[in-house]
Design a protein around this motif. Structure first.
Motif, mmCIF file in Angstrom:
data_model
loop_
_atom_site.group_PDB
_atom_site.id
_atom_site.type_symbol
_atom_site.label_atom_id
_atom_site.label_comp_id
_atom_site.label_asym_id
_atom_site.label_seq_id
_atom_site.Cartn_x
_atom_site.Cartn_y
_atom_site.Cartn_z
ATOM 1 N N ASN A 60 0.848 -1.191 0.000
ATOM 2 C CA ASN A 60 0.000 0.000 0.000
ATOM 3 C C ASN A 60 0.886 1.244 0.000
ATOM 4 O OD1 ASN A 60 -2.233 1.596 0.042
ATOM 5 N ND2 ASN A 60 -2.658 1.307 2.214
ATOM 6 N N LYS A 61 1.675 1.392 -1.059
ATOM 7 C CA LYS A 61 2.631 2.494 -1.186
ATOM 8 C C LYS A 61 2.702 2.854 -2.654
ATOM 9 C CE LYS A 61 6.324 5.062 -0.336
ATOM 10 N NZ LYS A 61 6.049 6.445 -0.466
ATOM 11 N N GLU A 62 2.559 4.126 -2.946
ATOM 12 C CA GLU A 62 2.699 4.588 -4.321
ATOM 13 C C GLU A 62 3.642 5.779 -4.339
ATOM 14 O OE1 GLU A 62 0.022 6.390 -8.010
ATOM 15 O OE2 GLU A 62 -0.972 5.681 -6.204
ATOM 16 N N VAL A 63 4.692 5.684 -5.120
ATOM 17 C CA VAL A 63 5.626 6.788 -5.279
ATOM 18 C C VAL A 63 5.085 7.698 -6.368
ATOM 19 C CG1 VAL A 63 7.973 7.402 -5.968
ATOM 20 C CG2 VAL A 63 7.581 5.413 -4.500
ATOM 21 N N LYS A 64 5.102 9.006 -6.109
ATOM 22 C CA LYS A 64 4.565 9.970 -7.067
ATOM 23 C C LYS A 64 5.614 11.014 -7.404
ATOM 24 C CE LYS A 64 -0.107 9.385 -5.357
ATOM 25 N NZ LYS A 64 -1.215 9.960 -4.636
ATOM 26 N N ALA A 65 5.472 11.578 -8.588
ATOM 27 C CA ALA A 65 6.350 12.668 -9.003
ATOM 28 C C ALA A 65 6.246 13.796 -7.986
ATOM 29 C CB ALA A 65 5.974 13.154 -10.396
ATOM 30 N N GLY A 66 7.397 14.389 -7.677
ATOM 31 C CA GLY A 66 7.450 15.472 -6.702
ATOM 32 C C GLY A 66 7.890 15.023 -5.326
ATOM 33 N N GLU A 67 7.818 13.721 -5.070
ATOM 34 C CA GLU A 67 8.247 13.187 -3.776
ATOM 35 C C GLU A 67 9.750 12.925 -3.787
ATOM 36 O OE1 GLU A 67 4.168 10.668 -2.744
ATOM 37 O OE2 GLU A 67 6.015 9.584 -3.150
ATOM 38 N N LYS A 68 10.315 12.796 -2.602
ATOM 39 C CA LYS A 68 11.713 12.377 -2.478
ATOM 40 C C LYS A 68 11.790 10.877 -2.726
ATOM 41 C CE LYS A 68 14.025 16.101 -1.399
ATOM 42 N NZ LYS A 68 15.074 16.607 -2.255
ATOM 43 N N ILE A 69 12.915 10.448 -3.266
ATOM 44 C CA ILE A 69 13.118 9.028 -3.525
ATOM 45 C C ILE A 69 13.068 8.259 -2.194
ATOM 46 C CG2 ILE A 69 15.626 9.277 -3.427
ATOM 47 C CD1 ILE A 69 15.895 7.052 -5.451
ATOM 48 N N PRO A 70 12.342 7.150 -2.137
ATOM 49 C CA PRO A 70 12.328 6.352 -0.913
ATOM 50 C C PRO A 70 13.683 5.676 -0.684
ATOM 51 C CG PRO A 70 10.571 5.650 -2.421
ATOM 52 C CD PRO A 70 11.447 6.608 -3.162
ATOM 53 N N ASP A 71 13.981 5.386 0.549
ATOM 54 C CA ASP A 71 15.211 4.670 0.864
ATOM 55 C C ASP A 71 15.039 3.199 0.499
ATOM 56 O OD1 ASP A 71 17.827 4.448 1.691
ATOM 57 O OD2 ASP A 71 17.288 4.076 3.775
ATOM 58 N N PHE A 72 16.127 2.557 0.125
ATOM 59 C CA PHE A 72 16.123 1.129 -0.198
ATOM 60 C C PHE A 72 17.537 0.597 -0.102
ATOM 61 C CE2 PHE A 72 16.860 3.351 -4.196
ATOM 62 C CZ PHE A 72 17.962 2.682 -4.707
ATOM 63 N N THR A 73 17.646 -0.717 -0.007
ATOM 64 C CA THR A 73 18.936 -1.392 -0.094
ATOM 65 C C THR A 73 18.782 -2.588 -1.010
ATOM 66 O OG1 THR A 73 19.516 -0.744 2.172
ATOM 67 C CG2 THR A 73 20.793 -2.530 1.183
ATOM 68 N N VAL A 74 19.585 -2.614 -2.058
ATOM 69 C CA VAL A 74 19.613 -3.724 -3.012
ATOM 70 C C VAL A 74 21.043 -4.237 -3.074
ATOM 71 C CG1 VAL A 74 17.613 -2.985 -4.373
ATOM 72 C CG2 VAL A 74 19.871 -2.067 -4.906
ATOM 73 N N LEU A 75 21.278 -5.238 -3.914
ATOM 74 C CA LEU A 75 22.618 -5.801 -4.035
ATOM 75 C C LEU A 75 23.180 -5.580 -5.435
ATOM 76 C CD1 LEU A 75 22.104 -9.241 -2.255
ATOM 77 C CD2 LEU A 75 23.138 -7.165 -1.306
ATOM 78 N N ALA A 76 24.461 -5.185 -5.461
ATOM 79 C CA ALA A 76 25.194 -5.097 -6.720
ATOM 80 C C ALA A 76 25.572 -6.514 -7.144
ATOM 81 C CB ALA A 76 26.447 -4.239 -6.541
ATOM 82 N N ASN A 77 26.116 -6.657 -8.336
ATOM 83 C CA ASN A 77 26.499 -7.982 -8.833
ATOM 84 C C ASN A 77 27.565 -8.662 -7.987
ATOM 85 O OD1 ASN A 77 26.070 -7.299 -12.405
ATOM 86 N ND2 ASN A 77 24.571 -7.712 -10.828
ATOM 87 N N ASP A 78 28.347 -7.886 -7.236
ATOM 88 C CA ASP A 78 29.374 -8.468 -6.347
ATOM 89 C C ASP A 78 28.845 -8.701 -4.927
ATOM 90 O OD1 ASP A 78 29.224 -5.926 -5.259
ATOM 91 O OD2 ASP A 78 31.329 -5.411 -5.661
ATOM 92 N N LEU A 79 27.530 -8.587 -4.738
ATOM 93 C CA LEU A 79 26.823 -8.786 -3.469
ATOM 94 C C LEU A 79 26.995 -7.638 -2.483
ATOM 95 C CD1 LEU A 79 27.377 -12.601 -2.794
ATOM 96 C CD2 LEU A 79 25.436 -11.482 -3.883
ATOM 97 N N SER A 80 27.626 -6.551 -2.888
ATOM 98 C CA SER A 80 27.744 -5.397 -1.995
ATOM 99 C C SER A 80 26.409 -4.651 -1.965
ATOM 100 C CB SER A 80 28.867 -4.468 -2.461
ATOM 101 O OG SER A 80 28.583 -3.946 -3.737
ATOM 102 N N PRO A 81 26.059 -4.096 -0.797
ATOM 103 C CA PRO A 81 24.795 -3.368 -0.703
ATOM 104 C C PRO A 81 24.862 -2.030 -1.429
ATOM 105 C CG PRO A 81 25.975 -3.279 1.384
ATOM 106 C CD PRO A 81 26.768 -4.180 0.472
ATOM 107 N N VAL A 82 23.756 -1.652 -2.032
ATOM 108 C CA VAL A 82 23.609 -0.364 -2.698
ATOM 109 C C VAL A 82 22.334 0.269 -2.148
ATOM 110 C CG1 VAL A 82 23.256 0.828 -4.907
ATOM 111 C CG2 VAL A 82 24.742 -1.197 -4.798
ATOM 112 N N THR A 83 22.465 1.484 -1.622
ATOM 113 C CA THR A 83 21.320 2.191 -1.053
ATOM 114 C C THR A 83 20.905 3.341 -1.963
ATOM 115 O OG1 THR A 83 22.667 3.775 0.168
ATOM 116 C CG2 THR A 83 22.162 1.667 1.282
ATOM 117 N N ALA A 84 19.782 3.941 -1.642
ATOM 118 C CA ALA A 84 19.340 5.120 -2.389
ATOM 119 C C ALA A 84 20.418 6.192 -2.344
ATOM 120 C CB ALA A 84 18.024 5.650 -1.818
ATOM 121 N N GLN A 85 21.029 6.381 -1.178
ATOM 122 C CA GLN A 85 22.082 7.388 -1.021
ATOM 123 C C GLN A 85 23.280 7.095 -1.926
ATOM 124 O OE1 GLN A 85 21.853 10.259 0.592
ATOM 125 N NE2 GLN A 85 23.874 10.797 -0.148
#
Length: 168
Positions: A15-40
């Motif tokens: 129940n979350k919708e990102v809309k134009a004009g908002e700040k990018i939400p924070d997240f953590t994903v993985l790069a191909n080498d398994l290192s974490p990548v955040t929004a920052q």
């Protein structure tokens, strides 16, 4: 609330919708080498997030190749990031096999952090819903597309135009 289908069947999204004009939400994903990548970690450039269920399917593969091809002409201040729930190793293999080198693949398989933050994790499938997010250098969302049917292509031209508007 965003409502989409996948193969014409409704799916449940957070129940979350990102809309134009908002700040990018924070997240953590993985790069191909398994290192974490955040929004920052992605900050400082214009970013086009191309979100797909799996690189190993036809539309997802086409979408990722298309944005990789487009990335070459968008300039040094633009980064294209392809996000899926594919394992980082599979993403790396896919990019090598397909000669895709103008974008960065990121995996949300571990925590669905991106999917939950952007409202695109399909609960029934544990995959991400096809979507596009364009974010400016100041972390403000400039363009959003939640593709209503998960097996359809996004509007490539509108997404690229949104990026080009930010580079003027």
């Amino acid at each position: 609330m965003v409502q989409i289908t996948f193969k014409e069947n409704p799916v449940t999204l957070p129940n979350k919708e990102v809309k134009a004009g908002e700040k990018i939400p924070d997240f953590t994903v993985l790069a191909n080498d398994l290192s974490p990548v955040t929004a920052q970690d992605t900050a400082g450039k214009i970013r086009l997030f191309s979100v797909v269920p799996s690189l190993d399917t036809g539309v997802c593969s086409d979408q990722t190749k298309r944005f990789s091809d487009e990335a070459a002409s968008l300039g040094d201040n633009v980064e294209v990031l392809a996000v899926s729930c594919d394992l980082p190793f599979a993403q790396k293999r896919w990019t090598e096999i397909n000669g895709v080198n103008n974008l960065t693949t990121l995996s949300d398989h571990r925590d669905l952090s991106f999917g939950e933050s952007f409202g695109v994790s399909m609960q029934e499938l544990r995959l991400l819903a096809r979507s596009i997010f364009v974010v400016d250098e100041n972390d403000e969302v400039a363009y959003v597309e939640y593709v209503s049917e998960g097996t359809d292509h996004p509007d490539y031209d509108k997404a690229i135009q949104a990026v080009k508007e930010l580079t003027k």
